[in-house]
Design an enzyme around this catalytic site. Structure first.
Site, PDB file in Angstrom:
ATOM      1  N   CYS A 115       0.589  -1.353   0.010  1.00 49.26           N
ATOM      2  CA  CYS A 115      -0.002   0.294  -0.065  1.00 49.26           C
ATOM      3  C   CYS A 115       0.983   1.395   0.034  1.00 49.26           C
ATOM      4  O   CYS A 115       0.105   1.897  -0.263  1.00 49.26           O
ATOM      5  CB  CYS A 115      -0.742  -0.394   1.006  1.00 49.26           C
ATOM      6  SG  CYS A 115      -1.837  -1.634   1.462  1.00 49.26           S
ATOM      7  N   HIS A 260      -3.578   7.036   1.127  1.00 50.93           N
ATOM      8  CA  HIS A 260      -3.866   5.443   0.881  1.00 50.93           C
ATOM      9  C   HIS A 260      -5.666   5.175   1.256  1.00 50.93           C
ATOM     10  O   HIS A 260      -6.471   5.036   2.457  1.00 50.93           O
ATOM     11  CB  HIS A 260      -3.236   4.348   0.956  1.00 50.93           C
ATOM     12  CG  HIS A 260      -3.002   3.289   0.627  1.00 50.93           C
ATOM     13  ND1 HIS A 260      -3.438   2.349  -0.143  1.00 50.93           N
ATOM     14  CD2 HIS A 260      -3.834   2.048   2.271  1.00 50.93           C
ATOM     15  CE1 HIS A 260      -4.136   1.092   0.020  1.00 50.93           C
ATOM     16  NE2 HIS A 260      -3.773   1.021   1.650  1.00 50.93           N
ATOM     17  N   ASN A 290     -10.136  -1.069  -2.341  1.00 50.50           N
ATOM     18  CA  ASN A 290      -8.612   0.069  -1.862  1.00 50.50           C
ATOM     19  C   ASN A 290      -7.738  -1.635  -3.547  1.00 50.50           C
ATOM     20  O   ASN A 290      -8.080  -2.413  -3.388  1.00 50.50           O
ATOM     21  CB  ASN A 290      -7.963  -1.129  -0.534  1.00 50.50           C
ATOM     22  CG  ASN A 290      -6.331  -0.990   0.114  1.00 50.50           C
ATOM     23  OD1 ASN A 290      -5.740  -1.336  -0.797  1.00 50.50           O
ATOM     24  ND2 ASN A 290      -6.419  -1.987   1.650  1.00 50.50           N
TER      25      ASN A 290
END
Ligand code: COA
Length: 333
Positions: A115, A260, A290
């Protein structure tokens, strides 16, 4: 000394939209559970993984970033490719992207920082440009999660969270002062690695891939959701404050924080801890889920198109994820 600034940004997501209601048909979950726990309403999943790979999604995003920068692929000196879901174990996606863009001969660096991959990549690009080694760098974050998750009730805690997509940035040298990438901060703590990881296949097992791995489900990602949540809501504010302190700017100087997109509840917790107004923290997780290394450049592209920031605005980027790794950057657009 040269400075590095983002001159083009772009995104590309697969056409196929998978809503929470679609997931209800294949596993024991509900739109209400997913929305309340994560803020996600839909995600994009590839339909033909042989064609829609991280490098093809990444190449489309890259073309859009190049258009915005007003550059040709041949102007690019170096590629940085961030993904945790490469199409093959080796070589990494960078060389496949390079071939698709016709950039034979230039260097292609693959980074595996999950991430935080985009911010790690941004920092690497910044150093290369400040040192004078390169003039125009293409940074791509791309993921195809949908082929690597357990889409049954057994894997529902992870499967509902993740989406496929790509984002790209062209990072170019400039002589202007107080603009572009002002600071980057990178962190990791491997003692938490096994709380969010994909154990197999891998070279810690012989043979590399075997039937036992399939039987015990270790070919799918494992996530200790509550543990991840606890660390994320601490590390995000910490690393944002670290970046602000490094530049001497205050929260009031910031136009937009682009975190993020891990989970809407994480984003809200970060916003509350930092006592920021809602409009200063960007979120588009409802549309994509995500998308790991792709989430920040996708969010930047959308936020720019929505007019959430413009020339000279101060932006804060921050990420947290598997490793654990966490990172931040401040840039003047
Ligand atoms: N649909 C319906 N129920 C689900 C489900 C799903 N997709 N996934 C899990 N559940 C169930 C669990 O089995 C559990 O049932 P039980 O109480 O009968 O055992 C219940 O929901 C609660 O599970 P729990 O894990 O306690 O939920 P939670 O409130 O911690 O929320 C997460 C789960 C994953 C949303 C949350 O922990 C989280 O956001 N963690 C961070 C994840 C993240 O951001 N990862 C990426 C970091 S980059």
């Amino acid at each position: 000394m040269k400075r590095a600034r983002i001159t083009g940004i772009g995104k590309y997501v697969p056409e196929n939209v998978v809503t929470n209601f679609d997931l209800e048909k294949i596993m024991d979950t509900s739109d209400t559970w997913i929305r309340e726990r994560t803020g996600i309403a839909q995600r994009h999943w590839v339909t033909n993984p042989a064609v829609e790979t991280v490098s093809t999604l990444g190449a489309e995003a890259a073309k859009r970033a190049l258009d915005m920068a007003g550059l040709q692929p041949s102007d690019i000196d170096f590629i940085i490719f961030a993904t945790l879901s490469p199409e093959h174990f080796f070589p990494g996606g960078g060389v496949f992207l390079q071939e698709k863009l016709g950039l034979e001969g230039i260097g292609a660096l693959d980074i595996r920082n999950q991430c935080t991959g985009f911010i790690y990549g941004l920092s690497v690009a910044d150093q290369f440009i400040r040192s004078g080694m390169y003039k125009n760098i293409l940074l791509v974050g791309a993921e195809v999660h949908s082929t690597g998750i357990d889409k049954t009730t057994r894997g529902r805690d992870v499967a509902v969270l993740f989406g496929d997509g790509a984002g790209a940035a062209v990072i170019s040298a400039t002589d202007e002062k107080d603009c572009g990438i002002l600071t980057t901060h990178l962190h990791a703590d491997g003692k938490h690695a096994k709380h969010l990881w994909l154990q197999n296949p891998g070279s810690a097992q012989s043979p590399f891939v075997n039937e036992q791995m399939i039987a015990d489900n270790s070919i799918y990602p494992y996530m200790n959701g509550r543990y991840v949540f606890k660390y994320a809501v601490t590390r995000f504010p910490e690393v944002i404050m670290e970046a602000l302190q490094a530049t001497g700017y205050s929260k009031n100087d910031v136009k937009l924080v682009i975190p993020h997109q891990a989970n809407q509840r994480i984003t809200e917790a970060v916003q509350q801890k930092l006592e920021l107004p809602t409009e200063k923290v960007y979120s588009n997780i409802h549309n994509y889920g995500n998308t790991t290394a792709a989430s920040i450049p996708i969010a930047m592209t959308d936020a720019l198109q929505e007019g959430r920031f413009g020339e000279n605005d101060l932006l804060v980027l921050a990420a947290f994820g598997s490793g654990f790794t966490w990172a931040s950057a401040i840039l003047r657009w």
